[in-house]
Design a protein around this motif. Structure first.
Motif, PDB file in Angstrom:
ATOM      1  N   GLY A  97       0.781  -1.249   0.000  1.00 40.96           N
ATOM      2  CA  GLY A  97       0.000   0.000   0.000  1.00 40.96           C
ATOM      3  C   GLY A  97       0.802   1.283   0.000  1.00 40.96           C
ATOM      4  N   PHE A  98       2.125   1.200   0.185  1.00 42.98           N
ATOM      5  CA  PHE A  98       2.943   2.419   0.157  1.00 42.98           C
ATOM      6  C   PHE A  98       3.490   2.687  -1.246  1.00 42.98           C
ATOM      7  N   LEU A  99       3.336   1.706  -2.153  1.00 41.93           N
ATOM      8  CA  LEU A  99       3.948   1.821  -3.487  1.00 41.93           C
ATOM      9  C   LEU A  99       3.628   3.134  -4.221  1.00 41.93           C
ATOM     10  N   PRO A 100       2.347   3.546  -4.279  1.00 40.75           N
ATOM     11  CA  PRO A 100       2.061   4.790  -5.011  1.00 40.75           C
ATOM     12  C   PRO A 100       2.801   5.996  -4.435  1.00 40.75           C
ATOM     13  N   ARG A 101       2.928   6.032  -3.113  1.00 43.91           N
ATOM     14  CA  ARG A 101       3.661   7.108  -2.452  1.00 43.91           C
ATOM     15  C   ARG A 101       5.153   7.007  -2.792  1.00 43.91           C
ATOM     16  N   PHE A 102       5.639   5.791  -2.831  1.00 43.47           N
ATOM     17  CA  PHE A 102       7.050   5.529  -3.112  1.00 43.47           C
ATOM     18  C   PHE A 102       7.394   5.982  -4.539  1.00 43.47           C
ATOM     19  N   VAL A 103       6.497   5.711  -5.455  1.00 46.62           N
ATOM     20  CA  VAL A 103       6.682   6.122  -6.850  1.00 46.62           C
ATOM     21  C   VAL A 103       6.627   7.651  -6.942  1.00 46.62           C
ATOM     22  N   LYS A 104       5.706   8.235  -6.172  1.00 49.95           N
ATOM     23  CA  LYS A 104       5.576   9.685  -6.120  1.00 49.95           C
ATOM     24  C   LYS A 104       6.873  10.323  -5.603  1.00 49.95           C
ATOM     25  N   GLN A 105       7.581   9.569  -4.745  1.00 54.72           N
ATOM     26  CA  GLN A 105       8.825  10.091  -4.185  1.00 54.72           C
ATOM     27  C   GLN A 105      10.034   9.791  -5.064  1.00 54.72           C
ATOM     28  N   GLY A 106       9.783   9.206  -6.237  1.00 53.74           N
ATOM     29  CA  GLY A 106      10.887   9.070  -7.188  1.00 53.74           C
ATOM     30  C   GLY A 106      11.339   7.663  -7.524  1.00 53.74           C
ATOM     31  N   PHE A 107      10.686   6.629  -6.944  1.00 50.80           N
ATOM     32  CA  PHE A 107      11.105   5.259  -7.294  1.00 50.80           C
ATOM     33  C   PHE A 107      10.708   4.955  -8.737  1.00 50.80           C
ATOM     34  N   ARG A 108      11.668   4.535  -9.556  1.00 49.40           N
ATOM     35  CA  ARG A 108      11.384   4.303 -10.978  1.00 49.40           C
ATOM     36  C   ARG A 108      11.660   2.869 -11.415  1.00 49.40           C
ATOM     37  N   GLY A 109      12.077   2.028 -10.502  1.00 46.06           N
ATOM     38  CA  GLY A 109      12.493   0.681 -10.901  1.00 46.06           C
ATOM     39  C   GLY A 109      11.320  -0.258 -11.089  1.00 46.06           C
ATOM     40  N   PRO A 110      11.597  -1.472 -11.577  1.00 47.44           N
ATOM     41  CA  PRO A 110      10.531  -2.461 -11.697  1.00 47.44           C
ATOM     42  C   PRO A 110      10.092  -2.947 -10.312  1.00 47.44           C
ATOM     43  N   THR A 111       8.810  -3.345 -10.208  1.00 41.85           N
ATOM     44  CA  THR A 111       8.278  -3.911  -8.969  1.00 41.85           C
ATOM     45  C   THR A 111       7.851  -5.336  -9.277  1.00 41.85           C
ATOM     46  N   TYR A 112       8.610  -6.301  -8.781  1.00 44.04           N
ATOM     47  CA  TYR A 112       8.341  -7.703  -9.109  1.00 44.04           C
ATOM     48  C   TYR A 112       7.267  -8.293  -8.207  1.00 44.04           C
ATOM     49  N   CYS A 113       6.434  -9.158  -8.786  1.00 49.54           N
ATOM     50  CA  CYS A 113       5.390  -9.846  -8.023  1.00 49.54           C
ATOM     51  C   CYS A 113       4.935 -11.048  -8.852  1.00 49.54           C
ATOM     52  N   THR A 114       4.124 -11.918  -8.252  1.00 43.40           N
ATOM     53  CA  THR A 114       3.608 -13.055  -9.016  1.00 43.40           C
ATOM     54  C   THR A 114       2.449 -12.566  -9.912  1.00 43.40           C
ATOM     55  N   PRO A 115       2.055 -13.351 -10.943  1.00 43.03           N
ATOM     56  CA  PRO A 115       0.982 -12.897 -11.833  1.00 43.03           C
ATOM     57  C   PRO A 115      -0.336 -12.593 -11.098  1.00 43.03           C
ATOM     58  N   ALA A 116      -0.712 -13.432 -10.129  1.00 38.15           N
ATOM     59  CA  ALA A 116      -1.976 -13.175  -9.421  1.00 38.15           C
ATOM     60  C   ALA A 116      -1.867 -11.942  -8.531  1.00 38.15           C
ATOM     61  N   THR A 117      -0.685 -11.737  -7.959  1.00 36.19           N
ATOM     62  CA  THR A 117      -0.480 -10.528  -7.142  1.00 36.19           C
ATOM     63  C   THR A 117      -0.610  -9.285  -8.011  1.00 36.19           C
ATOM     64  N   GLU A 118      -0.103  -9.366  -9.246  1.00 34.14           N
ATOM     65  CA  GLU A 118      -0.214  -8.204 -10.141  1.00 34.14           C
ATOM     66  C   GLU A 118      -1.692  -7.844 -10.351  1.00 34.14           C
ATOM     67  N   ASP A 119      -2.535  -8.844 -10.586  1.00 34.42           N
ATOM     68  CA  ASP A 119      -3.956  -8.573 -10.825  1.00 34.42           C
ATOM     69  C   ASP A 119      -4.668  -8.089  -9.564  1.00 34.42           C
ATOM     70  N   LEU A 120      -4.343  -8.705  -8.429  1.00 34.15           N
ATOM     71  CA  LEU A 120      -4.994  -8.270  -7.178  1.00 34.15           C
ATOM     72  C   LEU A 120      -4.514  -6.878  -6.761  1.00 34.15           C
ATOM     73  N   ALA A 121      -3.237  -6.571  -7.068  1.00 32.25           N
ATOM     74  CA  ALA A 121      -2.686  -5.267  -6.680  1.00 32.25           C
ATOM     75  C   ALA A 121      -3.483  -4.131  -7.316  1.00 32.25           C
ATOM     76  N   GLU A 122      -3.946  -4.348  -8.533  1.00 27.71           N
ATOM     77  CA  GLU A 122      -4.724  -3.306  -9.210  1.00 27.71           C
ATOM     78  C   GLU A 122      -5.992  -2.981  -8.408  1.00 27.71           C
ATOM     79  N   ILE A 123      -6.677  -4.027  -7.965  1.00 24.85           N
ATOM     80  CA  ILE A 123      -7.896  -3.831  -7.174  1.00 24.85           C
ATOM     81  C   ILE A 123      -7.555  -3.155  -5.844  1.00 24.85           C
ATOM     82  N   MET A 124      -6.517  -3.655  -5.200  1.00 23.64           N
ATOM     83  CA  MET A 124      -6.181  -3.180  -3.861  1.00 23.64           C
ATOM     84  C   MET A 124      -5.684  -1.726  -3.880  1.00 23.64           C
TER      85      MET A 124
END
Ligand SMILES: [Zn+2]
Length: 463
Positions: free
Chosen positions: A69-96
């Motif tokens: 849940g901190f990722l959007p803030r982290f990106v806002k603060q300048g993080f530009r790298g890839p964020t690795y996760c499993t395929p199902a986590t990628e889909d659930l992350a969008e909802i969450m």
């Protein structure tokens, strides 16, 4: 020398953020939001003690907000790298993350309306655009495949059995003659949990970072199917409907699956199951799209595309579909969020159903202090909903066997095949819980254990 720093989930359950640095490469493991008490939530606003821009990659264990849940803030603060996760986590992350952004925007709007913020206008921690930007950086990797996160830091996912897509992370720092091995447990799931596989045995490691959420608590040894069957049968005998407040992602889908198994086995009649939450409907579709991740040991359902999708399962997304459920008489099961009845569509159903003794409310999980769920659990005779008091005449019942986290003996069972790591860090638990597990592993297995403090940093000695 490689270095590990605890920027969250240290002496507390939320805000998981562990920074691993090796040969000039920095990787953040989990990027969770602090949740719960105000003192904790304020930490989400504090400046980070490391530079977001210097972090080369993020690696996530699973899609719960206290881990991503901190990722959007982290990106806002300048993080530009890839964020690795499993395929199902990628889909659930969008909802969450989109839901989390909505909550952040709602909080800011509320503060502005009530005028209680020090800042004018109060701004959200992040908004939907920030969440979308963070989602674009997600990169999915299948379990059991090694991938290079950054520099010498390599990772491999193994099933943690805690949520669809959840994983523990095996890490190798490949710079010396022999790789230095680190294991992040993520949240360890339960054995025999509906829909999820058992947690994989932990791979050997030099350093272990292990969660301790339920390290001092035990789950009752119940058969979930029997317990649920009994509760629904009793609710049908009363003649009304059964209302189940449930978390939209995870708990709702486990309940649908168990109900469908009971119907398939002929232990319950073909009663309709309503799922009344747009977020739960979206999550149910993600669960169906990742059926390769399902463990169906409670019962196979033949002749269906997805175990969560049957002619008696009705998914209500729109407000009209939700309102139509008001006309439903028994027997029926209505699953709606929020899980602890703090908001959401469940409140409308409670308002409509709570005052009739024909109906049943089933509490299917932990109810935190101060929530309507806890009040009902404690036998309240009325509930305040939307500014009015509703008498409680419906039967209140509890499904004891539902929890996402390994209990005390399950955690020990998970750890049992592991040879002593050089050091074991106990995180993601209240202080007392983390200390208790640290003591137990030290006393019974002579492990070198430590409960790190927030911001504490450790050099990891090469193998
Ligand atoms: Zn979790």
């Amino acid at each position: 020398m490689p270095r590990l720093t605890f920027h969250g989930a240290a002496e507390t359950v939320t805000g998981s953020k562990y920074l691993l640095e090796a040969d000039g490469a920095a990787v953040l493991f989990d990027c969770g939001l602090f949740q719960g008490l105000k003192e904790l939530r304020l930490k989400n606003w504090a400046p980070l003690s490391f530079d977001a821009q210097s972090v080369r990659a993020c690696v996530l264990t699973h899609a719960h907000i206290d881990h991503i849940g901190f990722l959007p803030r982290f990106v806002k603060q300048g993080f530009r790298g890839p964020t690795y996760c499993t395929p199902a986590t990628e889909d659930l992350a969008e909802i969450m993350l989109l839901d989390s952004a909505k909550i952040q925007e709602g909080d800011a709007e509320y503060a502005n309306r009530k005028g209680f913020s020090k800042h004018h206008p109060a701004l959200p921690l992040y908004d939907a655009d920030d969440a979308v930007r963070a989602l674009r950086q997600l990169k999915s990797v299948r379990r059991d495949e090694w991938f290079q996160a950054a520099g010498p830091i390599w990772c491999r996912y193994h099933d943690a059995g805690h949520l669809l897509g959840s994983a523990m992370i095996e890490v190798e720092i490949r710079s010396g003659a022999k790789p230095l091995r680190i294991l992040f447990s993520g949240d360890v799931g339960r054995y025999d949990a509906p829909l999820y596989h058992d947690p994989c045995p932990p791979p050997a490691c030099d350093y272990l970072i292990c969660e301790s959420t339920y390290a001092t608590r035990e789950h009752p040894p119940v058969n979930l199917l029997d317990e649920l069957c009994e509760a629904v049968t009793e609710a049908m005998r009363r003649g009304g409907v059964m209302l189940v407040p449930a978390f939209a992602v995870g708990r709702s889908q486990q309940l649908i699956y168990l109900l469908r198994v009971l119907i398939h086995q002929g232990r319950l009649p073909e009663l309709p199951i309503y799922v009344d939450s747009p977020m739960a409907v979206d999550a149910t579709q993600v669960f169906c799209a990742h059926s390769e991740d399902h463990d169906l040991s409670e019962g196979q359902l033949t002749g269906v595309d997805c175990v969560l999708d049957g002619r008696n399962v009705h998914l209500a997304r729109t407000a009209n579909e939700s309102r139509a459920i008001n006309a439903v008489g028994g027997p029926a099961v209505i699953i709606a969020s929020s899980g602890m009845m703090t908001g959401g569509r469940i409140l409308h159903h409670l308002k409509q159903r709570l005052a009739s003794e024909r109906n049943t409310i089933m509490l299917a999980g932990f109810m935190a202090e101060g929530t309507r769920g806890r009040l009902l659990e404690n036998g309240a005779d009325r509930l305040r909903i939307h500014g009015g008091d509703v008498p409680v005449r419906a039967a209140i019942t509890k499904l004891a066997g539902m929890s996402g986290h390994a209990g005390h003996s399950e955690l020990l069972r998970w750890l049992s095949p592991l040879a002593a790591p050089k050091k074991t860090f106990l995180t993601h638990g209240e202080k007392a819980s983390a200390l208790a597990l640290a003591d137990e592993l030290r006393m019974t297995r002579s492990w070198n254990t430590c409960v790190p403090k927030l911001g504490e940093s450790f050099e990891l000695v090469d193998a």
